[in-house]
Design a protein around this motif. Structure first.
Motif, PDB file in Angstrom:
ATOM      1  N   GLU A  43     -10.710   1.721  -2.900  1.00 47.40           N
ATOM      2  CA  GLU A  43     -10.454   0.157  -3.462  1.00 47.40           C
ATOM      3  C   GLU A  43      -9.022  -0.643  -2.689  1.00 47.40           C
ATOM      4  N   GLY A  44      -8.275   0.110  -1.946  1.00 46.89           N
ATOM      5  CA  GLY A  44      -7.346  -0.283  -0.261  1.00 46.89           C
ATOM      6  C   GLY A  44      -8.137  -0.895   0.604  1.00 46.89           C
ATOM      7  N   LEU A  45      -8.961   0.078   1.296  1.00 46.69           N
ATOM      8  CA  LEU A  45     -10.019  -0.786   2.429  1.00 46.69           C
ATOM      9  C   LEU A  45     -10.808  -1.958   1.897  1.00 46.69           C
TER      10      LEU A  45
ATOM     11  N   SER B 226      -0.081   2.224   4.944  1.00 44.36           N
ATOM     12  CA  SER B 226       0.135   1.712   3.695  1.00 44.36           C
ATOM     13  C   SER B 226      -0.260   0.808   2.996  1.00 44.36           C
ATOM     14  N   GLU B 227      -0.917   0.067   4.496  1.00 48.80           N
ATOM     15  CA  GLU B 227      -1.253  -1.423   3.530  1.00 48.80           C
ATOM     16  C   GLU B 227      -2.776  -1.166   3.384  1.00 48.80           C
ATOM     17  N   LEU B 228      -3.668  -0.413   3.498  1.00 48.76           N
ATOM     18  CA  LEU B 228      -4.936   0.435   3.472  1.00 48.76           C
ATOM     19  C   LEU B 228      -5.193   0.910   2.030  1.00 48.76           C
ATOM     20  N   MET B 229      -4.149   0.950   1.460  1.00 49.96           N
ATOM     21  CA  MET B 229      -4.178   2.281  -0.329  1.00 49.96           C
ATOM     22  C   MET B 229      -3.746   1.653  -0.977  1.00 49.96           C
ATOM     23  N   ASP B 230      -4.132   1.490  -1.974  1.00 48.14           N
ATOM     24  CA  ASP B 230      -4.601   1.485  -3.398  1.00 48.14           C
ATOM     25  C   ASP B 230      -3.155   1.363  -3.933  1.00 48.14           C
TER      26      ASP B 230
END
Length: 345
Positions: free
Chosen positions: A132-134, A49-53
């Protein structure tokens, strides 16, 4: 003329009810499967979830969980009706709720089909979310001592090793950001000063990648620093030589993984939808066959069952006519209210 009319005797009605009762139990297990898949997919998304916007990607797993719970409840209720249909005295109490229940089943099947479509189309929004998250996650890679971001390095390294990928689009994405923390830089060194001063944003940029980008299958020791500098390594040419770091971008790897998972879930939901349609049709046959007994007092008498009392075209025309009548009724009521207000005035 009724649609798909079938004649029934007592033996056929009993067999239909028994088979339908068994199918309802399969449908309950299918509902549990959909619920489990929703929970599994939600857990998989939570892992990264940290890698998703944003959290929009959780809409589909939440919907799967809700649909799975509904399937269990609806099918348990339908199974009880089928079981009671074997006894005419018990079935009598269900006659008033059968029509609303069948309408609810139809709406539920539409929801199931819509859920399956969402599973197949989730790949598109997931691409933008991960892109965007990455990108943001890579910016925070160096912040291992910043509260709230201290686990980003670990998350990205584990992801790159697990999915055999590097960067967002490819390994060159690491060249465009500072991924080494300032606490590990010697600012008295001329090389560090030159690199920082040569960058507009004052970042320490490298033509290198984190260790997690290395391909362990490569026979050559990993070249993760000075990747584009041929003279820094013996017998090396980054233009022609097969690099021993992963070339595939993590966004593509994650989209392929989640997309494949959602396609599988979508196919299973479609199969569950077909099963739900089958039990809904079977319940309609049970309902109509018991409502059209030649002699209601004789349970062994013959009867007729159908899916629709009229053809599809006639049924659709009747529904549209009823909707128009309801609309006109509302207009008349509004006109009467306006006239009454004018009279009082």
């Amino acid at each position: 003329m009724a649609l798909l009319k079938v004649k029934f005797d007592l033996k056929k009605r009993v067999k239909l009810a028994q088979m339908l009762w068994l199918m309802y139990w399969f449908s309950i297990m299918a509902g549990v499967l959909v619920l489990s898949l929703g929970l599994f997919f939600k857990i998989e998304l939570r892992k990264r979830s940290e890698l998703m916007d944003n959290n929009e990607s959780h809409f589909v797993p939440n919907l799967l969980i809700g649909v799975g719970l509904l399937a269990c409840g609806i099918n348990a209720f339908g199974g009880k009706i089928c079981y009671d249909s074997l006894d005419s005295s018990k079935f009598a109490k269900w006659k008033t709720v059968l029509k609303p229940f069948l309408i609810c089943c139809f709406l539920f099947n539409v929801l199931l089909f819509f859920t399956a479509l969402l599973c197949f189309t989730m790949r598109i929004p997931l691409q933008f979310t991960l892109a965007e998250g990455l990108k943001n996650g890579m910016k925070y890679y160096k912040d291992s001592d910043v509260p709230g971001r201290c686990y980003m390095k670990r998350t990205l390294d584990l992801m790159q090793m697990e999915f055999r990928c590097c960067g967002n689009n490819n390994y060159k994405d690491w060249f465009e950001i500072q991924w080494v923390s300032n606490r590990y830089l010697d600012f008295s060194s001329k090389e560090v000063k030159d690199r920082i001063s040569s960058n507009v944003d004052g970042q320490y940029l490298l033509d290198g990648v984190p260790f997690s980008c290395c391909n362990p299958s490569s026979p050559r020791p990993c070249i993760q620093h000075q990747v584009t500098n041929n003279s820094a390594h013996y017998s090396y040419d980054h233009h022609t030589e097969e690099l021993n770091i992963w070339k595939r971008g993590c966004r593509d790897a994650l989209v392929s993984y989640y997309g494949g998972l959602m396609n599988t879930i979508g196919i299973l939901v479609l199969l569950v939808t077909m099963l739900e349609v089958a039990v809904m049709v079977g319940l309609q046959y049970v309902n109509t066959s018991l409502s059209t007994l030649v002699n209601p007092e004789d349970p062994e008498s013959e009867s007729e069952g159908w899916i629709l009392e009229k053809t599809v075209k006639e049924t659709f025309t009747d529904i549209m006519a009823k909707m128009k009548a309801m609309g006109k009724g509302n207009q008349v009521e509004e006109g009467a209210e306006d006239q009454a207000v004018a009279t009082v005035s």
